[in-house]
Design a protein around this motif. Sequence first.
Motif, PDB file in Angstrom:
ATOM      1  N   SER A  27       0.796  -1.223   0.000  1.00 26.74           N
ATOM      2  CA  SER A  27       0.000   0.000   0.000  1.00 26.74           C
ATOM      3  C   SER A  27       0.832   1.279   0.000  1.00 26.74           C
ATOM      4  N   TRP A  28       2.145   1.185   0.083  1.00 24.94           N
ATOM      5  CA  TRP A  28       2.936   2.411   0.076  1.00 24.94           C
ATOM      6  C   TRP A  28       2.947   3.033  -1.305  1.00 24.94           C
ATOM      7  N   VAL A  29       3.082   4.363  -1.356  1.00 28.73           N
ATOM      8  CA  VAL A  29       3.170   5.070  -2.630  1.00 28.73           C
ATOM      9  C   VAL A  29       4.504   5.776  -2.795  1.00 28.73           C
ATOM     10  N   GLY A  30       5.204   5.959  -1.700  1.00 29.18           N
ATOM     11  CA  GLY A  30       6.531   6.551  -1.765  1.00 29.18           C
ATOM     12  C   GLY A  30       7.440   5.832  -0.785  1.00 29.18           C
ATOM     13  N   MET A  31       8.682   5.628  -1.188  1.00 26.04           N
ATOM     14  CA  MET A  31       9.646   4.937  -0.343  1.00 26.04           C
ATOM     15  C   MET A  31      10.967   5.691  -0.401  1.00 26.04           C
ATOM     16  N   ALA A  32      11.674   5.718   0.701  1.00 27.73           N
ATOM     17  CA  ALA A  32      12.949   6.435   0.728  1.00 27.73           C
ATOM     18  C   ALA A  32      13.934   5.755   1.667  1.00 27.73           C
ATOM     19  N   TRP A  33      15.176   6.093   1.473  1.00 28.30           N
ATOM     20  CA  TRP A  33      16.250   5.721   2.378  1.00 28.30           C
ATOM     21  C   TRP A  33      16.825   6.997   2.971  1.00 28.30           C
ATOM     22  N   PHE A  34      17.032   6.959   4.279  1.00 32.52           N
ATOM     23  CA  PHE A  34      17.724   8.017   4.991  1.00 32.52           C
ATOM     24  C   PHE A  34      18.871   7.378   5.755  1.00 32.52           C
ATOM     25  N   ARG A  35      19.790   8.185   6.212  1.00 37.03           N
ATOM     26  CA  ARG A  35      20.877   7.656   7.027  1.00 37.03           C
ATOM     27  C   ARG A  35      21.222   8.657   8.124  1.00 37.03           C
ATOM     28  N   ALA A  47      15.080   8.355  -2.861  1.00 40.09           N
ATOM     29  CA  ALA A  47      13.632   8.164  -2.783  1.00 40.09           C
ATOM     30  C   ALA A  47      13.089   7.790  -4.147  1.00 40.09           C
ATOM     31  N   MET A  48      11.954   7.111  -4.110  1.00 40.20           N
ATOM     32  CA  MET A  48      11.286   6.767  -5.360  1.00 40.20           C
ATOM     33  C   MET A  48       9.793   6.687  -5.139  1.00 40.20           C
ATOM     34  N   ASN A  49       9.008   6.867  -6.213  1.00 43.66           N
ATOM     35  CA  ASN A  49       7.571   6.669  -6.120  1.00 43.66           C
ATOM     36  C   ASN A  49       7.262   5.205  -6.413  1.00 43.66           C
ATOM     37  N   TRP A  50       6.005   4.809  -6.220  1.00 42.82           N
ATOM     38  CA  TRP A  50       5.676   3.396  -6.320  1.00 42.82           C
ATOM     39  C   TRP A  50       5.833   2.869  -7.740  1.00 42.82           C
TER      40      TRP A  50
END
Length: 121
Positions: A27-35, A47-50
């Motif tokens: 169900s996610w529409v956006g995903m990202a990596w942080f550090r 980051a990227m969209n679905w």
Amino acid sequence: VQLQASGGGLVQAGGSLRLSCQASEQSWVGMAWFRQAPGKEREFVAAMNWRGSTKNYGNSVKGRFTISRDSAKITVYLQMKNLKPEDTAIYYCAATQRLSYSDSPTDFSFWGQGTLVTVSS
């Protein structure tokens, strides 16, 4: 959405690692990596969209890191190449069901537990 990050470890400078973030649902529409490195603020990595049609990267990792997802939209990857000691940090994946893209941690409601990446010189 529950997220499980994995793939961190110890690597020498110039080496590569691939981080994975497994989501409990699609169900996610956006995903990202942080550090976040010790004593520093959380930093946007990628980051990227679905759909995978929009991707963006932090200035410090452009050209070295690549974000992608599997076809089932369950696992998101962060391929890291030419790693540098300054890439040492805990890496977190984050997901949003509200925005298709963001690079701000405040826009993400769901976070993984983090995976440690250590790059030795």
